[in-house]
Every structure is written in C-alpha cells, then in structure tokens.
Design a protein around this motif. Structure first.
Motif, PDB file in Angstrom:
ATOM      1  N   GLY A 137     105.350  71.405-103.449  1.00  0.00           N
ATOM      2  CA  GLY A 137     105.303  72.950-103.295  1.00  0.00           C
ATOM      3  C   GLY A 137     106.639  73.614-103.817  1.00  0.00           C
ATOM      4  N   PRO A 138     106.555  74.704-103.710  1.00  0.00           N
ATOM      5  CA  PRO A 138     107.779  75.383-104.419  1.00  0.00           C
ATOM      6  C   PRO A 138     109.057  75.775-103.496  1.00  0.00           C
ATOM      7  CG  PRO A 138     105.920  77.087-103.911  1.00  0.00           C
ATOM      8  CD  PRO A 138     105.518  75.793-103.603  1.00  0.00           C
ATOM      9  N   ASP A 139     108.816  75.728-102.127  1.00  0.00           N
ATOM     10  CA  ASP A 139     109.854  76.154-101.059  1.00  0.00           C
ATOM     11  C   ASP A 139     110.642  74.823-100.605  1.00  0.00           C
ATOM     12  OD1 ASP A 139     109.200  78.801-101.631  1.00  0.00           O
ATOM     13  OD2 ASP A 139     107.635  78.626 -99.990  1.00  0.00           O
ATOM     14  N   LEU A 140     111.685  74.408-100.966  1.00  0.00           N
ATOM     15  CA  LEU A 140     112.556  72.907-100.936  1.00  0.00           C
ATOM     16  C   LEU A 140     113.724  73.167-100.327  1.00  0.00           C
ATOM     17  CD1 LEU A 140     110.834  71.542-104.246  1.00  0.00           C
ATOM     18  CD2 LEU A 140     110.016  71.321-101.893  1.00  0.00           C
ATOM     19  N   LEU A 141     113.971  72.287 -99.587  1.00  0.00           N
ATOM     20  CA  LEU A 141     115.464  72.262 -98.948  1.00  0.00           C
ATOM     21  C   LEU A 141     115.790  70.524 -99.445  1.00  0.00           C
ATOM     22  CD1 LEU A 141     114.586  73.614 -95.491  1.00  0.00           C
ATOM     23  CD2 LEU A 141     116.416  74.597 -96.981  1.00  0.00           C
ATOM     24  N   CYS A 142     117.187  70.449 -99.726  1.00  0.00           N
ATOM     25  CA  CYS A 142     117.567  69.171 -99.894  1.00  0.00           C
ATOM     26  C   CYS A 142     118.243  69.012 -98.211  1.00  0.00           C
ATOM     27  CB  CYS A 142     118.924  69.229-100.739  1.00  0.00           C
ATOM     28  SG  CYS A 142     119.992  67.694-100.376  1.00  0.00           S
ATOM     29  N   TRP A 143     117.472  68.014 -97.692  1.00  0.00           N
ATOM     30  CA  TRP A 143     118.155  67.863 -96.021  1.00  0.00           C
ATOM     31  C   TRP A 143     119.208  67.015 -96.095  1.00  0.00           C
ATOM     32  CZ3 TRP A 143     116.991  63.024 -93.235  1.00  0.00           C
ATOM     33  CH2 TRP A 143     117.390  63.347 -92.053  1.00  0.00           C
ATOM     34  N   THR A 144     119.351  65.818 -96.995  1.00  0.00           N
ATOM     35  CA  THR A 144     120.536  65.212 -96.977  1.00  0.00           C
ATOM     36  C   THR A 144     120.777  64.187 -98.014  1.00  0.00           C
ATOM     37  OG1 THR A 144     122.124  63.715 -95.621  1.00  0.00           O
ATOM     38  CG2 THR A 144     119.780  62.948 -95.774  1.00  0.00           C
TER      39      THR A 144
ATOM     40  N   ILE B 248     124.783  51.368-108.219  1.00  0.00           N
ATOM     41  CA  ILE B 248     124.960  52.583-107.599  1.00  0.00           C
ATOM     42  C   ILE B 248     123.667  53.529-107.788  1.00  0.00           C
ATOM     43  CG2 ILE B 248     126.543  54.803-107.473  1.00  0.00           C
ATOM     44  CD1 ILE B 248     128.503  53.275-109.044  1.00  0.00           C
ATOM     45  N   GLY B 249     123.301  53.952-106.578  1.00  0.00           N
ATOM     46  CA  GLY B 249     122.024  54.935-106.389  1.00  0.00           C
ATOM     47  C   GLY B 249     122.486  56.212-105.370  1.00  0.00           C
ATOM     48  N   PHE B 250     121.932  57.352-105.974  1.00  0.00           N
ATOM     49  CA  PHE B 250     122.277  58.378-105.109  1.00  0.00           C
ATOM     50  C   PHE B 250     121.061  58.995-104.504  1.00  0.00           C
ATOM     51  CE2 PHE B 250     123.422  62.901-104.490  1.00  0.00           C
ATOM     52  CZ  PHE B 250     124.409  62.901-103.657  1.00  0.00           C
ATOM     53  N   ALA B 251     120.686  58.731-103.208  1.00  0.00           N
ATOM     54  CA  ALA B 251     119.502  59.078-102.732  1.00  0.00           C
ATOM     55  C   ALA B 251     119.536  60.628-102.253  1.00  0.00           C
ATOM     56  CB  ALA B 251     119.026  58.188-101.622  1.00  0.00           C
ATOM     57  N   ILE B 252     118.550  61.356-102.698  1.00  0.00           N
ATOM     58  CA  ILE B 252     118.451  62.772-102.393  1.00  0.00           C
ATOM     59  C   ILE B 252     117.055  63.100-101.524  1.00  0.00           C
ATOM     60  CG2 ILE B 252     118.435  65.096-103.164  1.00  0.00           C
ATOM     61  CD1 ILE B 252     119.709  64.206-105.831  1.00  0.00           C
ATOM     62  N   ARG B 253     117.342  63.538-100.409  1.00  0.00           N
ATOM     63  CA  ARG B 253     116.033  63.562 -99.363  1.00  0.00           C
ATOM     64  C   ARG B 253     115.737  65.053 -99.303  1.00  0.00           C
ATOM     65  NH1 ARG B 253     116.280  57.760 -98.515  1.00  0.00           N
ATOM     66  NH2 ARG B 253     118.293  57.565 -97.780  1.00  0.00           N
ATOM     67  N   TYR B 254     114.490  65.370 -99.848  1.00  0.00           N
ATOM     68  CA  TYR B 254     113.981  66.696 -99.853  1.00  0.00           C
ATOM     69  C   TYR B 254     112.852  66.888 -98.744  1.00  0.00           C
ATOM     70  CZ  TYR B 254     116.245  67.199-104.435  1.00  0.00           C
ATOM     71  OH  TYR B 254     117.189  67.140-105.668  1.00  0.00           O
ATOM     72  N   VAL B 255     112.720  68.078 -98.194  1.00  0.00           N
ATOM     73  CA  VAL B 255     111.476  68.664 -97.608  1.00  0.00           C
ATOM     74  C   VAL B 255     111.071  69.918 -97.759  1.00  0.00           C
ATOM     75  CG1 VAL B 255     112.420  67.164 -95.432  1.00  0.00           C
ATOM     76  CG2 VAL B 255     113.137  69.490 -95.699  1.00  0.00           C
ATOM     77  N   PRO B 256     109.829  70.115 -97.596  1.00  0.00           N
ATOM     78  CA  PRO B 256     109.351  71.428 -97.584  1.00  0.00           C
ATOM     79  C   PRO B 256     110.072  72.521 -96.536  1.00  0.00           C
ATOM     80  CG  PRO B 256     107.454  70.045 -97.025  1.00  0.00           C
ATOM     81  CD  PRO B 256     108.727  69.152 -97.278  1.00  0.00           C
ATOM     82  N   THR B 257     110.196  73.532 -96.542  1.00  0.00           N
ATOM     83  CA  THR B 257     111.021  74.515 -95.806  1.00  0.00           C
ATOM     84  C   THR B 257     110.335  74.557 -94.403  1.00  0.00           C
ATOM     85  OG1 THR B 257     109.806  76.522 -96.670  1.00  0.00           O
ATOM     86  CG2 THR B 257     112.105  75.705 -97.436  1.00  0.00           C
ATOM     87  N   SER B 258     108.964  74.159 -94.356  1.00  0.00           N
ATOM     88  CA  SER B 258     108.184  74.280 -93.276  1.00  0.00           C
ATOM     89  C   SER B 258     108.549  72.948 -92.205  1.00  0.00           C
ATOM     90  CB  SER B 258     106.639  74.090 -93.309  1.00  0.00           C
ATOM     91  OG  SER B 258     106.410  73.218 -94.170  1.00  0.00           O
ATOM     92  N   VAL B 259     109.290  71.795 -92.758  1.00  0.00           N
ATOM     93  CA  VAL B 259     109.407  70.853 -91.813  1.00  0.00           C
ATOM     94  C   VAL B 259     110.617  71.194 -90.783  1.00  0.00           C
ATOM     95  CG1 VAL B 259     110.570  68.400 -91.808  1.00  0.00           C
ATOM     96  CG2 VAL B 259     108.842  68.952 -93.355  1.00  0.00           C
ATOM     97  N   LYS B 260     110.691  70.611 -89.778  1.00  0.00           N
ATOM     98  CA  LYS B 260     111.670  70.747 -88.535  1.00  0.00           C
ATOM     99  C   LYS B 260     112.337  69.588 -88.111  1.00  0.00           C
ATOM    100  CE  LYS B 260     109.137  74.368 -85.599  1.00  0.00           C
ATOM    101  NZ  LYS B 260     108.233  74.206 -84.448  1.00  0.00           N
ATOM    102  N   GLN B 261     113.399  69.938 -87.757  1.00  0.00           N
ATOM    103  CA  GLN B 261     114.242  68.833 -87.129  1.00  0.00           C
ATOM    104  C   GLN B 261     114.203  68.840 -85.494  1.00  0.00           C
ATOM    105  OE1 GLN B 261     115.621  66.265 -86.134  1.00  0.00           O
ATOM    106  NE2 GLN B 261     116.958  66.222 -88.120  1.00  0.00           N
ATOM    107  N   VAL B 262     113.824  67.963 -85.029  1.00  0.00           N
ATOM    108  CA  VAL B 262     113.338  68.087 -83.393  1.00  0.00           C
ATOM    109  C   VAL B 262     114.438  67.142 -82.580  1.00  0.00           C
ATOM    110  CG1 VAL B 262     110.951  68.809 -83.717  1.00  0.00           C
ATOM    111  CG2 VAL B 262     111.393  66.319 -83.658  1.00  0.00           C
ATOM    112  N   ALA B 263     115.649  66.706 -83.073  1.00  0.00           N
ATOM    113  CA  ALA B 263     116.322  65.907 -82.364  1.00  0.00           C
ATOM    114  C   ALA B 263     117.533  66.478 -82.368  1.00  0.00           C
ATOM    115  CB  ALA B 263     116.495  64.594 -82.970  1.00  0.00           C
ATOM    116  N   GLY B 264     117.835  67.660 -82.621  1.00  0.00           N
ATOM    117  CA  GLY B 264     118.978  68.353 -82.504  1.00  0.00           C
ATOM    118  C   GLY B 264     119.243  69.566 -83.524  1.00  0.00           C
TER     119      GLY B 264
END
Ligand SMILES: O=C(O)CCC(=O)C(=O)O
Length: 287
Positions: A81-88, A205-221
C-alpha cells in the motif's frame, strides 16, 4: 492496478516469499553507487565498518536517494500500500575471496516489530549469483510462523548475533537469487534465507532496504524510520530527516544515537551494547 510489479510477481511474492529480478535502475547507475561507496572507503582508509553499515541512508545523500527510488518504492507499494516507511538499511558486503557468510535465518527474529509486514528490497550493486555467494532461500518458508533460532556469534557470520535456525533446513529446496547490478529482489521478513561465502576475486555488494507500512509498530523500544511515501497517521516511529551532504557532523551524531538505540533492540538479552562493541566483531556484520 499495480505500479511496477506484474500480478504474477505479486502472486509469487505472497506464494514463495521472494520475487526477483526487478530492474530499478541501469547497470551504470548501480555501478556509480558502488563507485561512490568505494571513493568514500578509499578516503576513509578501508571498508565501511560497524555502525556505518547500518542506516547508512542517514549519512550519504546517494543512499538517501536510493531508499526513495520511485521504482523501488512503487514495488513496495504494490505489496503493502501507499503509506510506507524505510525502517532500516544494511550493507551486505562480501569481500573478494573471503569466508563471510550468512546463516539460514528469518529476518523477523530480533527486529522487535509487532507483525511480519516487512519487506526487504535487496539492491545489487555488483552481480550477485551462485559463484559469488548470492542469497539462497526456501520458497514458501515465509508462511511458517517464527522459527526458533540460536545465537552463534560465529566469526564469519554477517548477522548481528550470528543467529541461525535451530532446526534442520531442507537445503534441497533452496533457490538462488541471481541478480545483475541495478536489479533488486524483494523478500518477506519471515522467509528462510542465507548465503555462502564469496570465493571470487571481486566484492559482492548488496544494500538491503527494509520497508514497513506505517501501521507497523516497534514493540522492543524507542525507534525511528524514514517516511518514503504517503502519510503516517500512526506515528509509531519518530521520523528521520534527510541528509543534504555526505557525513554531515549533525547527521553523524544523530546516526550514532539511532544506531546505538537500534543495537539495543537487536542485541537485547546479550552482553553487546552497540554495533561497535568489540563483542559484536567482526565489524562487517550486516543485519
Ligand atoms: O546478502 C546476503 O547474502 C543476505 C541478505 C540477508 O540476509 C538479508 O537481506 O536479510
């Protein structure tokens, strides 16, 4: 109507947990990114190390641009979907003729995210194939729940904790992700994957980009992420700014704080306190 992936690629992602190759730039543009990395490495005295391999899009303008590459983000939008974060982001660099490897694992194991809606765009900056230690994966394994892992902290393992799946993996089912520079693979956070060493005379060489929809939460800090498309009505992550020059001292300071905070999430339950902690060696650990 999907933006860049075909319906059969979308179906393959959900069925197998991995889809490739997707071309997102020309080979020449990918080689230019490699050249920029290597110019920095030449000026700074050697391969990118420790924390600099993580969230490097906060340090280099050309990586800030890469995480926002329209074709990559279109592919992610086709899946989440259209609302996206690059997490790391994480550099996975295998030096020439080097024993570095990645054990069989699921990315989700220590990331602390509340649900498995995370996708990696693995961008090839060199060819990546069977001969130089490309990523292998087990099709369909992303449909399994979280599988138990054990930490090994093995010397040549590129994963943060040298974590590996604690049960037998049926390697006869494995497929290899063959990519040319400028192509990506997309893999699901629960996919069982790993990779062998690179015995060739050039780096892989690879560059790994991790994306999440904005609704995902971090629960460990506490955590932060970069908004790359759409709007964030959830605000589960602090938003990260975009660098306008490479290695800007203000961004270096911000990056150090964020990397230390992330390391506390990834290394929780161990003695390791940061990516640069000698206990986290080797310093080419990637994710
Ligand atoms: O680069 C590799 O060989 C492995 C990549 C990986 O484990 C990942 O992107 O999650």
């Amino acid at each position: 109507m999907p933006k860049i992936l075909s319906q059969s690629q979308i179906d393959q992602f959900w069925r197998e947990g991995c889809v490739y190759p997707v071309r997102v730039m020309s080979e020449a543009d990918a080689i230019e990114i490699r050249n920029r990395l290597e110019r920095f490495e030449a000026e700074s005295g050697g391969p990118l190390k420790g924390a600099l391999r993580h969230k490097s899009h906060l340090l280099f303008t050309w990586l800030a641009e890469l995480v926002r590459n329209d074709k990559i983000v279109d592919a992610i939008e086709d899946l989440y979907g259209p609302d996206l974060l690059c997490w790391t982001t994480n550099f996975f660099i295998k030096e020439a003729a080097n024993p570095a490897f990645v054990s069989w694992h699921q990315d989700s194991t220590y990331w602390g995210l509340d649900r498995p809606d995370v996708v990696t765009a693995w961008v090839a900056l060199t060819p990546s194939n069977k001969s130089n230690g490309a990523m292998d994966y087990i099709p369909g394994s992303h449909t399994k729940d979280q599988i138990p892992h054990r930490d090994t902290f093995a010397k040549n393992n590129l994963l943060t904790r040298g974590q590996e799946i604690a049960v037998e993996v049926d390697e006869s089912q494995a497929r290899t992700v063959d990519l040319r520079p400028g192509e990506i693979s997309l893999h699901h956070v629960r996919l069982v994957h790993g990779s062998a060493p690179n015995p060739t005379n050039d780096r892989r060489i690879g560059f790994a980009i991790r994306y999440v929809p904005t609704s995902v939460k971090q629960v460990a800090g506490e955590d932060s992420a970069t908004l790359v498309r759409g709007t964030d009505k959830f605000h589960h992550f602090e938003h990260e700014p975009r660098p306008t020059r490479d290695m800007d001292p203000e961004f270096l300071e911000l990056h150090r704080k964020i990397a230390d905070r992330n390391a506390q999430i990834l290394y929780r339950g161990t003695q390791v306190k940061s990516y640069d902690d000698p206990k986290a060696l080797p310093d080419d650990r990637a994710a």
